[in-house]
Design a protein around this motif. Structure first.
Motif, PDB file in Angstrom:
ATOM      1  N   MET A 105      -1.126   4.680   0.486  1.00 38.37           N
ATOM      2  CA  MET A 105      -2.295   4.728  -0.385  1.00 38.37           C
ATOM      3  C   MET A 105      -3.425   3.869   0.192  1.00 38.37           C
ATOM      4  N   ASN A 106      -4.649   4.087  -0.360  1.00 41.87           N
ATOM      5  CA  ASN A 106      -5.819   3.299   0.088  1.00 41.87           C
ATOM      6  C   ASN A 106      -5.963   2.007  -0.695  1.00 41.87           C
ATOM      7  N   GLU A 107      -5.345   1.936  -1.859  1.00 41.09           N
ATOM      8  CA  GLU A 107      -5.442   0.774  -2.718  1.00 41.09           C
ATOM      9  C   GLU A 107      -4.076   0.095  -2.828  1.00 41.09           C
ATOM     10  N   PRO A 108      -4.068  -1.238  -2.905  1.00 38.18           N
ATOM     11  CA  PRO A 108      -2.797  -1.949  -3.059  1.00 38.18           C
ATOM     12  C   PRO A 108      -2.182  -1.690  -4.431  1.00 38.18           C
ATOM     13  N   GLN A 109      -0.873  -1.733  -4.464  1.00 41.26           N
ATOM     14  CA  GLN A 109      -0.150  -1.513  -5.706  1.00 41.26           C
ATOM     15  C   GLN A 109       0.223  -2.871  -6.324  1.00 41.26           C
ATOM     16  N   SER A 110       0.542  -2.827  -7.592  1.00 41.61           N
ATOM     17  CA  SER A 110       0.828  -4.077  -8.309  1.00 41.61           C
ATOM     18  C   SER A 110       2.314  -4.420  -8.232  1.00 41.61           C
TER      19      SER A 110
ATOM     20  N   VAL B 260      11.395   3.647   7.065  1.00 43.17           N
ATOM     21  CA  VAL B 260      10.301   4.492   7.516  1.00 43.17           C
ATOM     22  C   VAL B 260       8.999   3.691   7.498  1.00 43.17           C
ATOM     23  N   TRP B 261       8.214   3.866   8.531  1.00 49.27           N
ATOM     24  CA  TRP B 261       6.849   3.332   8.624  1.00 49.27           C
ATOM     25  C   TRP B 261       5.903   4.509   8.405  1.00 49.27           C
ATOM     26  N   VAL B 262       4.856   4.330   7.593  1.00 50.52           N
ATOM     27  CA  VAL B 262       3.980   5.444   7.210  1.00 50.52           C
ATOM     28  C   VAL B 262       2.546   5.141   7.602  1.00 50.52           C
ATOM     29  N   SER B 263       1.892   6.109   8.271  1.00 50.45           N
ATOM     30  CA  SER B 263       0.503   5.947   8.685  1.00 50.45           C
ATOM     31  C   SER B 263      -0.440   6.218   7.520  1.00 50.45           C
ATOM     32  N   VAL B 264      -1.730   5.967   7.732  1.00 43.83           N
ATOM     33  CA  VAL B 264      -2.750   6.259   6.724  1.00 43.83           C
ATOM     34  C   VAL B 264      -2.713   7.753   6.394  1.00 43.83           C
ATOM     35  N   ARG B 265      -2.738   8.061   5.090  1.00 49.36           N
ATOM     36  CA  ARG B 265      -2.669   9.435   4.580  1.00 49.36           C
ATOM     37  C   ARG B 265      -1.345  10.129   4.979  1.00 49.36           C
ATOM     38  N   GLY B 266      -0.353   9.352   5.322  1.00 46.15           N
ATOM     39  CA  GLY B 266       0.941   9.923   5.682  1.00 46.15           C
ATOM     40  C   GLY B 266       1.952   9.788   4.547  1.00 46.15           C
ATOM     41  N   SER B 267       3.051  10.527   4.659  1.00 44.55           N
ATOM     42  CA  SER B 267       4.120  10.447   3.668  1.00 44.55           C
ATOM     43  C   SER B 267       5.440  10.832   4.332  1.00 44.55           C
ATOM     44  N   ALA B 268       6.497  10.411   3.702  1.00 46.61           N
ATOM     45  CA  ALA B 268       7.842  10.756   4.197  1.00 46.61           C
ATOM     46  C   ALA B 268       8.772  10.858   2.998  1.00 46.61           C
ATOM     47  N   GLU B 269       9.634  11.897   3.028  1.00 49.19           N
ATOM     48  CA  GLU B 269      10.577  12.095   1.938  1.00 49.19           C
ATOM     49  C   GLU B 269      11.988  12.250   2.506  1.00 49.19           C
ATOM     50  N   PHE B 270      12.900  11.455   1.979  1.00 45.18           N
ATOM     51  CA  PHE B 270      14.308  11.569   2.357  1.00 45.18           C
ATOM     52  C   PHE B 270      14.911  12.703   1.536  1.00 45.18           C
TER      53      PHE B 270
ATOM     54  N   TYR C  79       0.819  -1.212   0.000  1.00 42.05           N
ATOM     55  CA  TYR C  79       0.000   0.000   0.000  1.00 42.05           C
ATOM     56  C   TYR C  79       0.861   1.274   0.000  1.00 42.05           C
ATOM     57  N   LEU C  80       2.121   1.123  -0.291  1.00 43.67           N
ATOM     58  CA  LEU C  80       3.033   2.265  -0.334  1.00 43.67           C
ATOM     59  C   LEU C  80       3.450   2.542  -1.776  1.00 43.67           C
ATOM     60  N   VAL C  81       3.525   3.842  -2.123  1.00 41.62           N
ATOM     61  CA  VAL C  81       3.975   4.270  -3.446  1.00 41.62           C
ATOM     62  C   VAL C  81       5.261   5.071  -3.295  1.00 41.62           C
ATOM     63  N   LEU C  82       6.253   4.719  -4.108  1.00 39.36           N
ATOM     64  CA  LEU C  82       7.514   5.456  -4.093  1.00 39.36           C
ATOM     65  C   LEU C  82       7.532   6.459  -5.239  1.00 39.36           C
ATOM     66  N   SER C  83       8.110   7.637  -4.991  1.00 41.27           N
ATOM     67  CA  SER C  83       8.212   8.684  -6.011  1.00 41.27           C
ATOM     68  C   SER C  83       9.465   9.506  -5.757  1.00 41.27           C
ATOM     69  N   GLU C  84       9.638  10.587  -6.549  1.00 39.36           N
ATOM     70  CA  GLU C  84      10.807  11.473  -6.415  1.00 39.36           C
ATOM     71  C   GLU C  84      12.115  10.673  -6.449  1.00 39.36           C
ATOM     72  N   GLY C  85      12.206   9.802  -7.448  1.00 35.67           N
ATOM     73  CA  GLY C  85      13.430   9.013  -7.567  1.00 35.67           C
ATOM     74  C   GLY C  85      13.621   8.052  -6.411  1.00 35.67           C
ATOM     75  N   ASN C  86      12.505   7.487  -5.922  1.00 37.31           N
ATOM     76  CA  ASN C  86      12.515   6.527  -4.800  1.00 37.31           C
ATOM     77  C   ASN C  86      13.010   7.148  -3.499  1.00 37.31           C
TER      78      ASN C  86
END
Length: 553
Positions: A407-412, A539-549, A394-401
């Motif tokens: 997310m609310n939906e599982p990723q593939s 990093v552990w992320v809560s619902v509607r949460g995000s974290a960026e290194f 349920y986590l999406v990576l972006s900004e070059g990982n």
């Protein structure tokens, strides 16, 4: 001998330090060579005042000099009786020495300088400063070539005042001239104060010297301990590896011996069978020859007569009962040895990883001081990228990982043994050793963590969650504050809540620190431990949460 020495001193000129030549006695009673005292007074003619080099008594006008005939006769008489000129024990002044200002001709070394007279004296010419009451009050110092620096270049006065405003020595005329209204004190008073400061600095330096000498002693002991430990470890390691080598060689010898033994056994069996078959072949060929001879007989009666006499064939080994073993008979052994080699390689690789980690834990150098400012921490900044193969579904990576969002939906995502299946977590691809610093910009609620790579991944048990086991350390960041979590033990942490958290790791020293980063850096929590493996940021992320290194700046 002492009397002779007294005579030499008595009849010596205090200017040239030799026996008197054409002695003259001046009004104060002291006697000199006529040539010496004339030269001395010639130098004082411009002042108009003439003085005695020994007692400093002055004469105006210049006294008229007359030979002291009695003293001259006495010196001549003493010379005839064997009195020799006094040996000059004093050293003459060289180019680098301070010369006596009162010696004429070749000057002797000065042994003292007078800060009042602003002159330097050899032992002979210094004597009046010890004998005369007014001169005893003068300040004598070690010989100095810089006495003229004490004279004001503008007013030709001794500089006895210190101007604190301009930080320089001045004379009394300067006080009412260029330095009027300035903060001035006597040079002696300023010296006293500066002397106190100097003493404090010296005490500080001496204390630092003592501290460093203690550290040097400790370092020497550490070096001895390091060398002893390293030598002992090398010796023990050599013994262990030699034992392993001997064990492998023993097993190699055993395998070789068993192969050769089996080779001999099987070879003997095959050879025996081969010989038996070859013998049967000879017998069969002989029988076949007999049968052919009988078969070729043309006489019917003779054929029938000889046929019964044919010997019966001996029992033969049937060829179908002979089992020919495949050519790959010993290849199974080769496969088994190859499997052993692969297993040993795996064991050695894992063991080497463990040995390497233990070696990195050996601290044989002086510890560097911990950074004291954000700029100091940023010198150790490292770029953290997240490993997609570890990301929860349920986590999406972006900004070059570098950024992760819940997310609310599982990723593939594809199945992967490194993926967290029960916790909304992700680990970095980089392993962290040495000194590292990174910052995480967070929103919602997150656990900023570090963990060993061998942390469990499958399921929702505590063995997988950051901070809930002995393989991870985590700072829980939420809107109201922070708490540190380790082995499922929660420790409340006080500090200003900021959307950015800094993490400082000194792997070798076993230090892990978390900071609240805004205009300033505030230490939230510090861990002192021993890390047994390289670490990974996580990093552990809560619902509607995000974290960026964040990228290092």
């Amino acid at each position: 001998m002492e009397q002779n020495q007294l005579n030499r001193e008595t009849f010596s000129c205090s200017i040239c330090l030799d026996l008197l030549k054409v002695p003259v006695t001046i009004p104060c009673g002291h006697s000199y060579c006529m040539k010496c005292i004339k030269a001395h007074w010639d130098g004082e003619d411009q002042r108009g005042i003439h003085s005695c080099p020994e007692c400093r008594e002055t004469f105006t006008p210049r006294p008229v000099l007359k030979k002291n005939t009695m003293l001259a006769a006495l010196v001549e008489q003493l010379k005839k009786t064997g009195l020799q000129p006094a040996p000059v024990d004093h050293c003459y002044a060289g180019p680098e020495d301070v010369a006596c200002d009162f010696c004429t001709g070749r000057k002797l070394k000065a042994i003292k300088s007078c800060l009042v007279c602003l002159a330097s004296y050899c032992e002979k010419h210094l004597q009046p400063h010890y004998d005369s009451a007014p001169l005893k009050k003068h300040k004598l110092v070690e010989p100095s070539k810089n006495l003229q620096e004490n004279i004001c270049s503008r007013h030709d006065e001794v500089m006895k005042v210190f101007c604190r405003t301009d930080q320089k020595c001045i004379c009394s005329v300067c006080c009412v001239d260029d330095h009027k209204g300035h903060d001035t004190v006597s040079a002696a008073a300023e010296r006293t104060e500066r002397q106190r400061e100097l003493q404090v600095r010296r005490e500080n330096i001496q204390q630092r010297i003592q501290d460093r000498e203690k550290v040097v002693k400790l370092l020497k002991k550490d070096m001895e301990a390091i060398n002893h430990s390293a030598d002992k470890t090398v010796e023990d390691s050599e013994k262990i590896f030699n034992e392993l080598i001997r064990l492998i060689q023993k097993r190699r010898s055993d395998v070789k011996q068993q192969i050769r033994s089996q080779q001999e056994t099987e070879g003997s069996r095959v050879k025996e069978l081969q010989e038996k078959l070859e013998q049967e072949i000879i017998e069969l060929k002989r029988k076949d020859a007999e049968l052919k001879q009988l078969s070729d007989t043309e006489d019917h009666n003779q054929f029938l007569h000889n046929y019964p006499s044919l010997s019966a064939l001996s029992e033969s080994t049937h060829s179908s009962s002979i089992k020919i073993r495949p050519l790959s008979y010993f290849e199974d052994v080769t496969a088994a040895v190859s499997e052993l080699r692969d297993q040993l390689q795996d064991i050695l690789r894992d063991a080497w990883t463990n040995i390497s980690v233990r070696l990195t834990e050996v601290d044989v150098s002086l510890s560097e001081p911990k950074p004291k400012s954000r700029a100091g921490f940023l010198k150790y900044s490292c770029e953290i990228t997240l490993d997609p193969n570890t990301a929860y579904n349920y986590l999406v990576l972006s900004e070059g990982n570098r950024k992760v969002t819940r997310m609310n939906e599982p990723q593939s995502y594809s199945n992967h043994p490194d993926r967290f299946t029960g916790w909304p977590q992700v680990l970095s691809g980089e392993s962290l050793t040495g000194r590292c610093y990174w910052e995480v910009e967070w929103r919602g609620g997150v656990y900023v963590a570090v963990a060993y790579k061998n942390i469990s991944r499958a399921g929702g048990g505590e063995e997988c969650g950051f901070g809930f086991n002995d393989k991870s350390w985590a700072l829980n960041c939420y809107q109201k504050g922070y708490e540190f979590v380790r082995n499922d033990i929660r420790t409340s942490v006080s500090g200003p809540v900021s959307s950015r958290v800094g993490v400082y790791l000194d792997h070798r020293a076993g230090i892990l620190s978390f900071y609240s980063v805004s205009e300033t850096m505030t230490l939230l929590h510090r861990v002192q431990t021993t890390f047994t493996q390289p670490l990974h940021a996580g990093v552990w992320v809560s619902v509607r949460g995000s974290a960026e290194f964040c990228k290092p700046k």
